[in-house]
Design a protein around this motif. Structure first.
Motif, PDB file in Angstrom:
ATOM      1  N   GLU A 189       0.843  -1.193   0.000  1.00 27.41           N
ATOM      2  CA  GLU A 189       0.000   0.000   0.000  1.00 27.41           C
ATOM      3  C   GLU A 189       0.881   1.247   0.000  1.00 27.41           C
ATOM      4  O   GLU A 189       1.845   1.339   0.763  1.00 27.41           O
ATOM      5  CB  GLU A 189      -0.909  -0.012   1.228  1.00 27.41           C
ATOM      6  CG  GLU A 189      -2.063   0.961   1.144  1.00 27.41           C
ATOM      7  CD  GLU A 189      -3.022   0.804   2.293  1.00 27.41           C
ATOM      8  OE1 GLU A 189      -4.218   0.537   2.051  1.00 27.41           O
ATOM      9  OE2 GLU A 189      -2.585   0.924   3.459  1.00 27.41           O
ATOM     10  N   THR A 190       0.559   2.182  -0.872  1.00 27.89           N
ATOM     11  CA  THR A 190       1.356   3.404  -0.976  1.00 27.89           C
ATOM     12  C   THR A 190       0.453   4.612  -1.110  1.00 27.89           C
ATOM     13  O   THR A 190      -0.697   4.498  -1.570  1.00 27.89           O
ATOM     14  CB  THR A 190       2.327   3.323  -2.180  1.00 27.89           C
ATOM     15  OG1 THR A 190       3.200   4.451  -2.166  1.00 27.89           O
ATOM     16  CG2 THR A 190       1.548   3.326  -3.486  1.00 27.89           C
ATOM     17  N   TRP A 191       0.960   5.763  -0.711  1.00 30.34           N
ATOM     18  CA  TRP A 191       0.178   6.995  -0.718  1.00 30.34           C
ATOM     19  C   TRP A 191       0.494   7.812  -1.960  1.00 30.34           C
ATOM     20  O   TRP A 191       1.646   8.052  -2.282  1.00 30.34           O
ATOM     21  CB  TRP A 191       0.482   7.817   0.529  1.00 30.34           C
ATOM     22  CG  TRP A 191      -0.184   9.164   0.552  1.00 30.34           C
ATOM     23  CD1 TRP A 191       0.346  10.353   0.152  1.00 30.34           C
ATOM     24  CD2 TRP A 191      -1.512   9.461   0.985  1.00 30.34           C
ATOM     25  NE1 TRP A 191      -0.564  11.369   0.308  1.00 30.34           N
ATOM     26  CE2 TRP A 191      -1.714  10.852   0.818  1.00 30.34           C
ATOM     27  CE3 TRP A 191      -2.543   8.676   1.501  1.00 30.34           C
ATOM     28  CZ2 TRP A 191      -2.908  11.477   1.152  1.00 30.34           C
ATOM     29  CZ3 TRP A 191      -3.733   9.304   1.838  1.00 30.34           C
ATOM     30  CH2 TRP A 191      -3.911  10.684   1.660  1.00 30.34           C
ATOM     31  N   LEU A 192      -0.556   8.242  -2.654  1.00 33.46           N
ATOM     32  CA  LEU A 192      -0.417   9.169  -3.765  1.00 33.46           C
ATOM     33  C   LEU A 192      -1.179  10.444  -3.423  1.00 33.46           C
ATOM     34  O   LEU A 192      -2.310  10.386  -2.936  1.00 33.46           O
ATOM     35  CB  LEU A 192      -0.982   8.581  -5.060  1.00 33.46           C
ATOM     36  CG  LEU A 192      -0.339   7.307  -5.618  1.00 33.46           C
ATOM     37  CD1 LEU A 192      -0.977   6.946  -6.955  1.00 33.46           C
ATOM     38  CD2 LEU A 192       1.162   7.470  -5.771  1.00 33.46           C
ATOM     39  N   GLY A 193      -0.552  11.576  -3.678  1.00 35.46           N
ATOM     40  CA  GLY A 193      -1.195  12.850  -3.391  1.00 35.46           C
ATOM     41  C   GLY A 193      -1.161  13.768  -4.595  1.00 35.46           C
ATOM     42  O   GLY A 193      -0.349  13.598  -5.509  1.00 35.46           O
ATOM     43  N   VAL A 194      -2.047  14.736  -4.606  1.00 37.30           N
ATOM     44  CA  VAL A 194      -2.073  15.732  -5.672  1.00 37.30           C
ATOM     45  C   VAL A 194      -2.545  17.054  -5.082  1.00 37.30           C
ATOM     46  O   VAL A 194      -3.458  17.097  -4.261  1.00 37.30           O
ATOM     47  CB  VAL A 194      -2.979  15.286  -6.847  1.00 37.30           C
ATOM     48  CG1 VAL A 194      -4.425  15.128  -6.403  1.00 37.30           C
ATOM     49  CG2 VAL A 194      -2.870  16.253  -8.020  1.00 37.30           C
ATOM     50  N   HIS A 195      -1.859  18.131  -5.481  1.00 39.73           N
ATOM     51  CA  HIS A 195      -2.218  19.486  -5.071  1.00 39.73           C
ATOM     52  C   HIS A 195      -2.834  20.162  -6.288  1.00 39.73           C
ATOM     53  O   HIS A 195      -2.210  20.215  -7.344  1.00 39.73           O
ATOM     54  CB  HIS A 195      -0.972  20.225  -4.608  1.00 39.73           C
ATOM     55  CG  HIS A 195      -1.244  21.580  -4.046  1.00 39.73           C
ATOM     56  ND1 HIS A 195      -0.263  22.382  -3.515  1.00 39.73           N
ATOM     57  CD2 HIS A 195      -2.389  22.294  -3.916  1.00 39.73           C
ATOM     58  CE1 HIS A 195      -0.798  23.526  -3.094  1.00 39.73           C
ATOM     59  NE2 HIS A 195      -2.078  23.491  -3.335  1.00 39.73           N
ATOM     60  N   ILE A 196      -4.045  20.663  -6.159  1.00 40.09           N
ATOM     61  CA  ILE A 196      -4.779  21.187  -7.308  1.00 40.09           C
ATOM     62  C   ILE A 196      -5.080  22.666  -7.114  1.00 40.09           C
ATOM     63  O   ILE A 196      -5.556  23.091  -6.059  1.00 40.09           O
ATOM     64  CB  ILE A 196      -6.100  20.407  -7.517  1.00 40.09           C
ATOM     65  CG1 ILE A 196      -5.787  18.913  -7.679  1.00 40.09           C
ATOM     66  CG2 ILE A 196      -6.853  20.935  -8.731  1.00 40.09           C
ATOM     67  CD1 ILE A 196      -7.025  18.058  -7.756  1.00 40.09           C
ATOM     68  N   MET A 197      -4.789  23.437  -8.170  1.00 39.81           N
ATOM     69  CA  MET A 197      -5.063  24.866  -8.153  1.00 39.81           C
ATOM     70  C   MET A 197      -5.908  25.227  -9.363  1.00 39.81           C
ATOM     71  O   MET A 197      -5.822  24.612 -10.430  1.00 39.81           O
ATOM     72  CB  MET A 197      -3.765  25.665  -8.158  1.00 39.81           C
ATOM     73  CG  MET A 197      -2.908  25.456  -6.930  1.00 39.81           C
ATOM     74  SD  MET A 197      -1.485  26.571  -6.880  1.00 39.81           S
ATOM     75  CE  MET A 197      -2.302  28.151  -6.595  1.00 39.81           C
ATOM     76  N   ASN A 198      -6.743  26.241  -9.186  1.00 42.76           N
ATOM     77  CA  ASN A 198      -7.544  26.793 -10.274  1.00 42.76           C
ATOM     78  C   ASN A 198      -7.152  28.267 -10.392  1.00 42.76           C
ATOM     79  O   ASN A 198      -7.549  29.089  -9.581  1.00 42.76           O
ATOM     80  CB  ASN A 198      -9.033  26.644  -9.978  1.00 42.76           C
ATOM     81  CG  ASN A 198      -9.898  27.129 -11.129  1.00 42.76           C
ATOM     82  OD1 ASN A 198      -9.457  27.132 -12.283  1.00 42.76           O
ATOM     83  ND2 ASN A 198     -11.124  27.527 -10.833  1.00 42.76           N
ATOM     84  N   GLY A 199      -6.332  28.576 -11.404  1.00 42.12           N
ATOM     85  CA  GLY A 199      -5.777  29.913 -11.485  1.00 42.12           C
ATOM     86  C   GLY A 199      -4.743  30.097 -10.390  1.00 42.12           C
ATOM     87  O   GLY A 199      -3.847  29.281 -10.228  1.00 42.12           O
ATOM     88  N   ASP A 200      -4.883  31.150  -9.603  1.00 44.19           N
ATOM     89  CA  ASP A 200      -3.936  31.425  -8.522  1.00 44.19           C
ATOM     90  C   ASP A 200      -4.402  30.905  -7.169  1.00 44.19           C
ATOM     91  O   ASP A 200      -3.728  31.111  -6.159  1.00 44.19           O
ATOM     92  CB  ASP A 200      -3.695  32.937  -8.417  1.00 44.19           C
ATOM     93  CG  ASP A 200      -2.975  33.495  -9.639  1.00 44.19           C
ATOM     94  OD1 ASP A 200      -2.236  32.732 -10.277  1.00 44.19           O
ATOM     95  OD2 ASP A 200      -3.184  34.685  -9.953  1.00 44.19           O
TER      96      ASP A 200
END
Length: 268
Positions: A189-200
């Motif tokens: 089991e492993t962790w995947l992450g994502v940081h999401i931005m819309n414009g600034d």
């Protein structure tokens, strides 16, 4: 209560107090920390051709300096330029990280800071202008502008450990900073992450889903991601075998419907 009866009850009371204390410690251990914050500066603030620009970011958490960030980088580019340049920052002191770059062309530029620390990631895009010898600013050519409009950038091209991309999406321009574990092993089991931005701004309260498959195979698996902090989403996945995989991140929020592919390598 007699002394004899008290002595018989005392061990039970001590045990209850000990259990309660352990319970409190465990509860405190699972309290999530506050997000890290970053304050950006640039010197000189209005550079000219030939100047060495110092990009700097001061990283804090709960008002205290963060001296153990796992990654701090500056992604910079001239408007219309591909690929982007990625500068690893050097730690100074008291949460301060810097990188230097000499810029030889006038024009309109952008810089992103990427800070990954204590299971958080924060980033922000800052525009700046580099003046020529006459004080004028060159504009990108039509070909450069067209390339910029279709921009998809991967920091792994510059030796980074993450992937960062921008794609035009329905309902806005969504930017994703993919954060896989440093080492991914098959059947673990492993962790995947994502940081999401819309414009600034960060994109909170989105529906995020990971679709993943081994390259060359038709079977796809899906996993819903949870929002751990505003704009940051993650999930635990298990890759069944070693090899090259593709992870497609799906994002939906109001009128926004976007997705982007990222590559991961799974070891035995």
């Amino acid at each position: 209560m007699t002394i004899i009866r008290f002595m018989r009850v005392l061990p039970c009371l001590l045990l209850l107090v000990s259990v309660a204390a352990c319970g409190n410690d465990n509860q405190e251990a699972f309290v999530p920390g506050s997000p890290v914050e970053a304050a950006f500066t640039m010197e000189p603030s209005e550079p000219a051709v030939g100047d060495t620009v110092t990009f700097a970011v001061t990283v804090t958490q709960d008002g205290k300096p963060v001296d153990d960030a796992s990654e701090v980088k500056f992604e910079w580019w001239r408007e219309g330029q591909e690929p982007h340049e990625m500068l690893p920052a050097t730690f100074q002191k008291d949460g301060l990280y810097i990188a230097k770059q000499t810029i030889s062309q006038p024009g309109s530029y952008f810089v992103y800071y990427h800070v990954t620390a204590r299971d958080f990631h924060t980033m922000k895009k800052i525009p700046f202008t580099v003046k020529g010898e006459t004080g004028e600013v060159d504009q990108p050519t039509p070909a450069e502008q067209q390339s910029q409009d279709k921009k998809t950038t991967s920091s792994t091209e510059h030796g980074g450990s993450h992937d960062h991309g921008t794609e035009a999406s329905e309902g806005g321009q969504v930017e994703m900073h993919f954060m896989p574990a440093t080492e991914i092993r098959a059947s673990e089991e492993t962790w995947l992450g994502v940081h999401i931005m819309n414009g600034d701004d960060v994109l909170p309260n989105a529906t995020v889903r990971f679709e993943y498959w081994k390259d060359g195979e038709e079977k796809h698996a899906f996993q819903d991601a949870a929002e751990t902090h505003p704009g940051q989403y993650g999930a635990k996945l298990t890759f069944p075998a070693s090899g090259a995989y593709t992870v497609k991140v799906h994002v939906e929020a109001g009128s926004i419907h976007d997705h982007k592919d990222f590559s991961v390598a799974v070891q035995e």
